[in-house]
Scaffold this motif. Structure first.
Motif, PDB file in Angstrom:
ATOM      1  N   ILE A 225      -8.929  23.073   7.127  1.00 53.62           N
ATOM      2  CA  ILE A 225      -8.291  23.294   8.437  1.00 53.62           C
ATOM      3  C   ILE A 225      -8.883  22.090   9.265  1.00 53.62           C
ATOM      4  CG2 ILE A 225      -7.728  24.715  10.405  1.00 53.62           C
ATOM      5  CD1 ILE A 225      -7.738  27.072   8.239  1.00 53.62           C
ATOM      6  N   PRO A 226      -8.509  21.227   9.929  1.00 49.56           N
ATOM      7  CA  PRO A 226      -8.889  20.278  10.628  1.00 49.56           C
ATOM      8  C   PRO A 226      -9.412  20.833  12.007  1.00 49.56           C
ATOM      9  CG  PRO A 226      -6.798  19.388  10.007  1.00 49.56           C
ATOM     10  CD  PRO A 226      -7.093  20.931   9.735  1.00 49.56           C
ATOM     11  N   TRP A 227     -10.322  20.498  12.810  1.00 53.29           N
ATOM     12  CA  TRP A 227     -11.033  20.887  14.092  1.00 53.29           C
ATOM     13  C   TRP A 227     -11.516  19.763  14.607  1.00 53.29           C
ATOM     14  CZ3 TRP A 227     -16.101  20.021  14.341  1.00 53.29           C
ATOM     15  CH2 TRP A 227     -16.765  19.853  13.010  1.00 53.29           C
ATOM     16  N   SER A 228     -11.821  20.113  15.990  1.00 53.21           N
ATOM     17  CA  SER A 228     -12.475  19.240  17.116  1.00 53.21           C
ATOM     18  C   SER A 228     -13.592  20.066  17.780  1.00 53.21           C
ATOM     19  CB  SER A 228     -11.751  18.125  17.719  1.00 53.21           C
ATOM     20  OG  SER A 228     -12.402  17.538  18.463  1.00 53.21           O
ATOM     21  N   ALA A 229     -14.838  19.684  17.905  1.00 55.54           N
ATOM     22  CA  ALA A 229     -15.636  20.335  18.635  1.00 55.54           C
ATOM     23  C   ALA A 229     -16.504  19.417  19.359  1.00 55.54           C
ATOM     24  CB  ALA A 229     -16.586  21.499  17.909  1.00 55.54           C
ATOM     25  N   LYS A 230     -17.415  20.179  20.338  1.00 55.14           N
ATOM     26  CA  LYS A 230     -18.370  19.193  21.088  1.00 55.14           C
ATOM     27  C   LYS A 230     -19.962  19.650  20.635  1.00 55.14           C
ATOM     28  CE  LYS A 230     -17.479  18.332  25.513  1.00 55.14           C
ATOM     29  NZ  LYS A 230     -17.371  18.431  26.907  1.00 55.14           N
ATOM     30  N   ILE A 231     -20.712  18.774  20.420  1.00 52.25           N
ATOM     31  CA  ILE A 231     -22.072  18.997  20.241  1.00 52.25           C
ATOM     32  C   ILE A 231     -22.791  19.219  21.464  1.00 52.25           C
ATOM     33  CG2 ILE A 231     -24.303  18.065  19.369  1.00 52.25           C
ATOM     34  CD1 ILE A 231     -22.309  18.459  17.150  1.00 52.25           C
ATOM     35  N   ASN A 232     -23.578  20.333  21.433  1.00 53.90           N
ATOM     36  CA  ASN A 232     -24.250  20.822  22.904  1.00 53.90           C
ATOM     37  C   ASN A 232     -25.590  20.239  22.818  1.00 53.90           C
ATOM     38  OD1 ASN A 232     -22.465  22.161  23.661  1.00 53.90           O
ATOM     39  ND2 ASN A 232     -22.979  24.303  22.860  1.00 53.90           N
ATOM     40  N   GLU A 233     -26.588  20.070  21.766  1.00 55.47           N
ATOM     41  CA  GLU A 233     -27.752  19.926  21.708  1.00 55.47           C
ATOM     42  C   GLU A 233     -28.173  19.389  20.559  1.00 55.47           C
ATOM     43  OE1 GLU A 233     -32.381  21.887  22.770  1.00 55.47           O
ATOM     44  OE2 GLU A 233     -30.582  23.275  22.243  1.00 55.47           O
ATOM     45  N   LEU A 234     -28.994  18.513  20.224  1.00 59.76           N
ATOM     46  CA  LEU A 234     -29.674  17.720  19.121  1.00 59.76           C
ATOM     47  C   LEU A 234     -31.146  18.051  19.170  1.00 59.76           C
ATOM     48  CD1 LEU A 234     -26.769  16.032  19.684  1.00 59.76           C
ATOM     49  CD2 LEU A 234     -28.014  14.369  18.607  1.00 59.76           C
ATOM     50  N   ARG A 235     -31.571  18.752  17.781  1.00 62.47           N
ATOM     51  CA  ARG A 235     -32.975  18.857  17.810  1.00 62.47           C
ATOM     52  C   ARG A 235     -33.626  18.064  16.529  1.00 62.47           C
ATOM     53  NH1 ARG A 235     -33.050  25.351  18.550  1.00 62.47           N
ATOM     54  NH2 ARG A 235     -32.383  25.624  20.533  1.00 62.47           N
ATOM     55  N   ILE A 236     -34.924  17.615  16.718  1.00 64.12           N
ATOM     56  CA  ILE A 236     -35.404  17.142  15.424  1.00 64.12           C
ATOM     57  C   ILE A 236     -36.641  18.045  15.227  1.00 64.12           C
ATOM     58  CG2 ILE A 236     -37.036  15.195  14.576  1.00 64.12           C
ATOM     59  CD1 ILE A 236     -34.226  14.479  14.594  1.00 64.12           C
ATOM     60  N   TYR A 237     -36.586  18.659  13.994  1.00 65.08           N
ATOM     61  CA  TYR A 237     -37.333  19.535  13.266  1.00 65.08           C
ATOM     62  C   TYR A 237     -38.307  19.002  12.700  1.00 65.08           C
ATOM     63  CZ  TYR A 237     -35.232  23.956  15.245  1.00 65.08           C
ATOM     64  OH  TYR A 237     -34.726  24.992  16.105  1.00 65.08           O
ATOM     65  N   THR A 238     -39.712  19.328  12.748  1.00 67.34           N
ATOM     66  CA  THR A 238     -40.896  19.234  11.645  1.00 67.34           C
ATOM     67  C   THR A 238     -41.566  20.515  11.712  1.00 67.34           C
ATOM     68  OG1 THR A 238     -41.225  16.966  12.632  1.00 67.34           O
ATOM     69  CG2 THR A 238     -43.200  18.184  11.231  1.00 67.34           C
ATOM     70  N   GLY A 239     -41.240  21.236  10.604  1.00 64.73           N
ATOM     71  CA  GLY A 239     -41.815  22.664  10.233  1.00 64.73           C
ATOM     72  C   GLY A 239     -41.129  23.562  11.071  1.00 64.73           C
ATOM     73  N   SER A 240     -41.624  24.156  11.792  1.00 68.45           N
ATOM     74  CA  SER A 240     -40.927  25.188  12.784  1.00 68.45           C
ATOM     75  C   SER A 240     -40.813  24.783  14.317  1.00 68.45           C
ATOM     76  CB  SER A 240     -41.751  26.391  12.792  1.00 68.45           C
ATOM     77  OG  SER A 240     -43.074  26.262  13.403  1.00 68.45           O
ATOM     78  N   ARG A 241     -41.765  23.585  14.686  1.00 71.78           N
ATOM     79  CA  ARG A 241     -41.553  22.845  15.772  1.00 71.78           C
ATOM     80  C   ARG A 241     -40.189  21.914  16.196  1.00 71.78           C
ATOM     81  NH1 ARG A 241     -47.112  21.884  14.384  1.00 71.78           N
ATOM     82  NH2 ARG A 241     -46.767  19.466  14.428  1.00 71.78           N
ATOM     83  N   PHE A 242     -39.813  22.033  16.950  1.00 74.19           N
ATOM     84  CA  PHE A 242     -38.414  20.860  17.441  1.00 74.19           C
ATOM     85  C   PHE A 242     -38.743  20.179  18.691  1.00 74.19           C
ATOM     86  CE2 PHE A 242     -36.932  24.546  19.525  1.00 74.19           C
ATOM     87  CZ  PHE A 242     -36.194  24.026  20.498  1.00 74.19           C
ATOM     88  N   GLU A 243     -38.157  19.194  18.591  1.00 74.85           N
ATOM     89  CA  GLU A 243     -38.184  18.481  20.146  1.00 74.85           C
ATOM     90  C   GLU A 243     -36.528  17.836  20.308  1.00 74.85           C
ATOM     91  OE1 GLU A 243     -39.322  14.063  20.470  1.00 74.85           O
ATOM     92  OE2 GLU A 243     -40.190  14.317  18.483  1.00 74.85           O
ATOM     93  N   PRO A 244     -36.028  18.270  21.488  1.00 73.89           N
ATOM     94  CA  PRO A 244     -34.525  17.792  21.727  1.00 73.89           C
ATOM     95  C   PRO A 244     -34.748  16.441  22.068  1.00 73.89           C
ATOM     96  CG  PRO A 244     -35.680  18.733  23.723  1.00 73.89           C
ATOM     97  CD  PRO A 244     -36.685  18.929  22.619  1.00 73.89           C
ATOM     98  N   ILE A 245     -33.456  15.877  21.464  1.00 74.84           N
ATOM     99  CA  ILE A 245     -33.335  14.291  21.468  1.00 74.84           C
ATOM    100  C   ILE A 245     -31.757  14.101  22.273  1.00 74.84           C
ATOM    101  CG2 ILE A 245     -34.879  13.766  19.592  1.00 74.84           C
ATOM    102  CD1 ILE A 245     -32.368  13.453  17.760  1.00 74.84           C
ATOM    103  N   SER A 246     -31.590  12.845  22.666  1.00 74.30           N
ATOM    104  CA  SER A 246     -30.428  12.575  23.166  1.00 74.30           C
ATOM    105  C   SER A 246     -29.305  11.945  22.194  1.00 74.30           C
ATOM    106  CB  SER A 246     -30.722  11.603  24.503  1.00 74.30           C
ATOM    107  OG  SER A 246     -31.279  10.548  23.966  1.00 74.30           O
TER     108      SER A 246
END
Length: 655
Positions: free
Chosen positions: A273-294
């Motif tokens: 089934i085709p779909w289209s959606a919007k990405i809200n937030e991007l994260r880069i994880y290293t272990g359990s830590r993450f930083e939001p990226i654009s």
């Protein structure tokens, strides 16, 4: 900067997570080394992983290698994958997003059964592979012995790169390498890099991750012996994992082309089934830590929020549809709700199944219980713990049973008709057997002059939207192609749901016709095993394998121990490891891996014991509904050919 996704894979207890810890430490990501046995390893972020000392969920960490003499700057995203066979499906999903892999082999135990499974999967997904032989500081670890074993099991492409590689060994790996060695006495770095990318050369490094021995050489190899693979010019990505972090659903993507931005609209296909959606937030994880990226670029891995319906394996944008997974669960368990509301339990389990599609949660109408598919007992405990921690539900499981499947031995046409008052649909499908292990395939040969394209698309969707059951034991069907031959709609009375009913009934009616002709077959899962026993006990082992309806190759050994490699039904081998331990007094070792589905060795007995009645399974009825005098009435499956409105389309049914 060169960006690569590198996976770490191994048989359990080979030191894979310790290797990841050491690589991160040597690259400057960690200031302090953790240890698996101290329960403070950086990538063992889950409490269950720390308690058991095994990796359950694939984890990522990013490390940067600065430019050096003869080496460009490189950013590596390490994926530490599960090594325990119960969680091998998670490891297989990670393989689909790797640029390179490091296969970790124990210097003392050598190549084990699951190591061979991982090697075959790496070959299937065409992942260039490095080998790190770990634990070389322990007694009994011999580099020459291990290298001979690797070359014997995996081919002459396994070349020692812990020092300057032997030109003669490289010359055996490819024609360009041979020509360069003959002409110049050595191979150029560019030709070696190309041979590695083409899986002609597999660099082998030796070391001891716990002591940080050999890690600098491996990092240097990953920096200098790799190249950036081709990328899509436009945005493309592949989903390889779904997880939950503090109540937020995370979708893990490998960006295979272009760029991905926060708030970007993306397209994909889930369950056809085709779909289209919007990405809200991007994260880069290293272990359990993450930083939001654009934004994230091709070659990287990120976790995104906002995609609520995607599943592991889905492709986004320009990325093509994935291959069908090789590994599959072989056991099915009934869920004991412990007094909790059954709908709440079912909903929670389905949420977990979105993260791991292999769980395949279903409601069994025949047994009036929730059924769950799993790879083994350790995964069972993890699911139980997840249900308690995340949902507050204290559930248990009944005894596990074998997950059988069904197929057919000859083609057959099935007919489904659904015509209660003011509804109308008729569907004709051809069921054909496919080679063992092929899974399910779907097609249409129906002319648009006979049935409109929109109805055909809807029927194709109905083919794929559910797991159709066989008529011998009510087990899922497999190794079969379902083809739409023709159908009929009514200009006024046909609705979408009518073709769903007609399609489901057509498939079941065809299976009943096949059963009547004796063409239905029951399949069961088989293990590939490696059994190592003292030489004086090999006769006992061979007799056991024959008793279990298994087969094996000619035994091999070194005079003290003998090794049997072969296959046997899962139903017979499930508890055999305990028997091996008993009759060898702890000196024997059995390792098993899933080897696919084969004809059931005791089909008649299984069918009799399961006592499945396909005509009483109202959720999967083979009967049809016709209409006369303003009212619908049921027609038994064997009478449908007398009432159907379209004649048979396949010649085999008209004979």
């Amino acid at each position: 900067m060169k960006r690569l996704v590198v996976g770490l894979l191994a048989h359990v207890d080979s030191g894979k997570t310790t290797l990841a810890e050491g690589l991160l430490y040597r690259a400057g990501v960690l200031r302090k080394l953790g240890r698996v046995d101290h329960r403070d390893a950086f990538l063992d972020t889950d409490s269950r992983e720390r308690a058991r000392g095994i990796t359950i969920f694939a984890k990522q960490a990013v490390l940067a290698l600065p430019a050096a003499e003869g080496a460009e700057a490189c950013e590596l995203t390490l994926l530490d994958t599960p090594g325990h066979v119960d969680f091998s499906a998670e490891a297989e999903r990670a393989l689909q997003v790797l640029d390179y892999a490091v296969l970790v082999v124990s210097g003392t135990d050598g190549v084990q059964a699951h190591t061979e499974t991982l090697w075959k999967l790496l070959a299937r997904y065409r992942v260039p592979t490095f080998v790190f032989v770990n634990k070389m500081d322990l007694p009994g670890a011999d580099a020459a012995v291990r290298l001979r074993e690797l070359r014997g099991r995996f081919g002459d492409g396994c070349v020692d790169f812990s020092a300057v590689p032997d030109p003669e060994a490289l010359a055996l790996c490819s024609e360009p390498l041979m020509n360069e060695v003959l002409e110049n006495g050595a191979a150029s770095p560019e030709t070696v890099v190309t041979a590695i990318a083409r899986r002609q050369v597999f660099p082998v490094f030796f070391g001891a991750a716990l002591r940080l021995d050999g890690l600098d050489g491996l990092l240097r190899g990953l920096q200098t012996l790799t190249r950036t693979p081709p990328r899509w010019p436009e945005f493309g990505a592949r989903v390889f994992k779904i997880s939950e972090d503090a109540g937020t659903r995370l979708t893990w993507l490998k960006i295979t082309g272009g760029e991905l931005h926060a708030r970007q609209q993306v397209d994909g296909v889930t369950d056809g089934i085709p779909w289209s959606a919007k990405i809200n937030e991007l994260r880069i994880y290293t272990g359990s830590r993450f930083e939001p990226i654009s934004n994230a670029s091709a070659g990287g891995v990120c976790a995104v929020t906002g995609l609520s319906h995607v599943r592991p394996g889905d492709a986004l944008g320009a990325e093509p549809a994935p291959e069908r997974p090789t590994l599959a669960p072989v056991l099915t368990y009934g869920v004991l709700t412990g007094g909790a509301d059954i709908h709440t339990v079912l909903s929670a389990l389905r949420e977990l199944a979105e993260e791991d599609p292999m769980l395949a949660v279903s409601w069994d109408e025949h047994l009036q219980e929730i059924r769950l598919r799993l790879m083994g007992a350790v995964q069972l405990e993890v699911v139980r713990d997840l249900m308690t921690r995340r949902f507050g539900l204290d559930i248990d499981f009944g005894p596990g049973s074998i997950l059988y499947k069904e197929t057919i031995a000859a083609p057959v046409e099935g007919v489904g008709h659904f015509e209660p008052l003011r509804h109308y649909a008729e569907t004709h499908v051809l069921l054909e057997p496919l080679p063992q292990g092929a899974g399910m395939a779907y097609a249409t040969v129906c002319s648009e002059d006979v049935l409109d394209r929109n109805w055909q698309r809807l029927i194709m969707q109905h083919f794929q939207e559910r797991e159709h059951l066989g008529v011998l034991t009510g087990s899922p069907i497999t190794d079969m192609r379902i083809t739409l031959l023709m159908g009929r709609a009514h200009l006024k009375h046909t609705e979408g749901g009518d073709f769903r009913q007609a399609t489901y009934r057509a498939i079941r009616q065809g299976l009943m016709e096949a059963k009547k002709k004796g063409d239905c077959r029951l399949l069961e899962p088989w293990y590939g095993f490696r059994l190592e026993v003292p030489q004086d006990m090999v006769g006992h082992a061979m007799a056991d394998i024959q008793r279990m309806s298994g087969t094996f190759d000619t035994p091999t050994g070194d005079g003290e121990y003998m090794v049997l490699n072969g296959t046997a039904p899962v139903s017979e081998m499930r508890d055999y490891a305990m028997d091996v331990n008993a009759y060898t007094h702890g000196r024997g070792h059995l390792s098993c891996v899933f080897a696919g589905y084969q004809p059931c060795h005791n089909a008649d007995e299984v069918i009799e014991n399961m006592a499945y009645d396909p005509e009483s399974d109202l959720e999967n009825t083979p009967d049809s509904v016709f209409c006369a005098h303003g009212a619908g009435y049921p027609v038994k499956w064997y009478k449908v050919p007398e009432f159907m409105h379209l004649d048979y389309a396949w010649d085999g049914m008209r004979e």
